[in-house]
Design an enzyme around this catalytic site. Structure first.
Site, mmCIF file in Angstrom:
data_model
loop_
_atom_site.group_PDB
_atom_site.id
_atom_site.type_symbol
_atom_site.label_atom_id
_atom_site.label_comp_id
_atom_site.label_asym_id
_atom_site.label_seq_id
_atom_site.Cartn_x
_atom_site.Cartn_y
_atom_site.Cartn_z
ATOM 1 C CG ASP A 53 23.406 39.141 -24.351
ATOM 2 O OD1 ASP A 53 22.917 38.372 -23.492
ATOM 3 O OD2 ASP A 53 24.590 39.546 -24.298
ATOM 4 C CB SER A 54 19.977 34.504 -23.821
ATOM 5 O OG SER A 54 18.839 35.196 -23.350
ATOM 6 C CG ASP A 92 21.121 41.591 -21.803
ATOM 7 O OD1 ASP A 92 21.397 42.169 -20.739
ATOM 8 O OD2 ASP A 92 21.138 40.351 -21.936
ATOM 9 C CE LYS A 122 20.917 41.027 -18.099
ATOM 10 N NZ LYS A 122 22.173 40.542 -18.693
ATOM 11 C CD GLU A 124 26.937 39.713 -20.114
ATOM 12 O OE1 GLU A 124 28.119 39.355 -20.308
ATOM 13 O OE2 GLU A 124 25.952 39.103 -20.589
ATOM 14 C CD GLU A 191 24.520 33.798 -16.492
ATOM 15 O OE1 GLU A 191 24.259 34.956 -16.871
ATOM 16 O OE2 GLU A 191 24.520 32.818 -17.256
HETATM 17 O O1 KIV Z 1 20.737 37.302 -21.825
HETATM 18 C C1 KIV Z 1 20.225 36.706 -20.867
HETATM 19 O O2 KIV Z 1 19.339 35.851 -21.034
HETATM 20 C C2 KIV Z 1 20.675 37.047 -19.534
HETATM 21 C C3 KIV Z 1 20.097 36.271 -18.399
HETATM 22 C C4 KIV Z 1 20.646 34.906 -18.394
HETATM 23 C C5 KIV Z 1 20.288 36.939 -17.101
HETATM 24 O O3 KIV Z 1 21.485 37.895 -19.367
#
Ligand code: KIV
Length: 288
Positions: A53-54, A92, A122, A124, A191
């Site tokens: 989600d970055s 994500d 993924k 969080e 992280e």
């Molecule tokens: O969204 C992302 O890029 C991440 C990584 C930093 C692990 O979750």
């Protein structure tokens, strides 16, 4: 010639990741958001491609990850899917897509799996996400957990701060990791935690840990693609190492392109199409 030989596994799977941990072979991971960069990463033998989600910050220009939508994640993940053959494709779940109810979490997890072709998703969070890990795993969706500095918790954490620095916070994170593993997670991203804590959690778990800002003793390492190649417009975090300056390369190329167009040296004759010698424009024009 590449410096190292990519691992010989033909297709990365949750099972091959476990084998990698057991063999002590480091797991490589990087974020990907589009076809060309995903294809380069896959062909380079990177084990895990994460449509993180970055995306919100690295590609879409948002100040944090909170606003990216499930539809945007799926749109980009589809492009990465088309580029990825060997790596395990992880997507994500964005903020809000697994926070309302188990049913909605499952519905969204199934969307990401069916529409984007994710091989794992993924989420969080610590022990509070055990129920979601169980629900998704029961639906045959492999889950990667993510603890420590979790960017979706930005507002609660009061900024991007290293987590697990007190004894109580460190023990809580270690407990979270074990609970997520027991719930069925196939790997855990650590992280922004102290190196010693990441080493401890890595030794506690049978499943692999993938570190980012968590020191060298995790089972694998992940970085954001745009950090790796200096394609960002902010000061990199302490843990980022750049492996090339694509930003500078592009700046130079754009300057040269602008100069070439402004000086009318681009395109030249060799970059132009020509009429066949049999065609005369004068004849064509006079025929109307
Ligand atoms: O969204 C992302 O890029 C991440 C990584 C930093 C692990 O979750």
């Amino acid at each position: 010639m590449s410096l190292t030989t990519p691992t010989s596994v033909a297709k990365v799977t949750p099972q091959s990741l476990l084998a990698q941990k057991q063999a002590g072979a480091a797991i490589t991971a990087i974020t990907a958001y589009d076809y060309p960069t995903a294809r380069l990463a896959d062909e380079a033998g990177i084990d895990l491609l994460l449509v993180g989600d970055s995306l919100a910050m690295a590609v879409l220009g948002h100040p944090d990850t909170l606003s990216v939508t499930l539809d945007e994640m799926i749109h980009h993940a589809k492009a990465v899917r088309r580029a990825t053959q060997r790596a395990l494709l992880i997507v994500d779940m964005p903020f809000g897509s697994y926070h309302v109810s188990r049913e909605e979490t499952l519905r969204n997890g199934i969307r990401v799996t069916k529409e984007a072709g994710a091989e794992a998703i993924k989420i969080e969070g610590g022990a509070e996400q055990v129920v979601n890990v169980r629900t998704l795993t029961a639906a045959q969706i492999p889950v990667v957990a993510h603890i420590g500095l979790t960017p979706q918790s930005l507002r609660r954490m009061g900024g991007y701060r290293v987590q697990g620095r007190t004894e109580a916070a460190a023990l809580q994170l270690a407990d979270d990791a074990v609970a997520l593993q027991d719930a069925g997670a196939i790997a855990i991203v650590l992280e922004g935690v102290p190196r010693e804590l990441a080493t401890h959690i890595t030794s506690l778990l049978a499943i692999p840990t993938i570190g980012i800002g968590a020191g060298p003793d995790c089972d694998g390492q992940i970085l954001v693609f745009h950090d790796l190649f200096r394609l960002t417009f902010r000061q990199p975090a302490k843990f980022v190492r750049s492996f090339g300056d694509a930003g500078e390369l592009m700046r130079q190329g754009l300057d040269e392109f602008r100069n070439a167009v402004e000086s009318r040296s681009f395109p030249d004759d060799s970059e132009s199409y020509h009429l066949p010698t049999s065609v005369s424009l004068e004849v064509a024009v006079s025929r109307g």
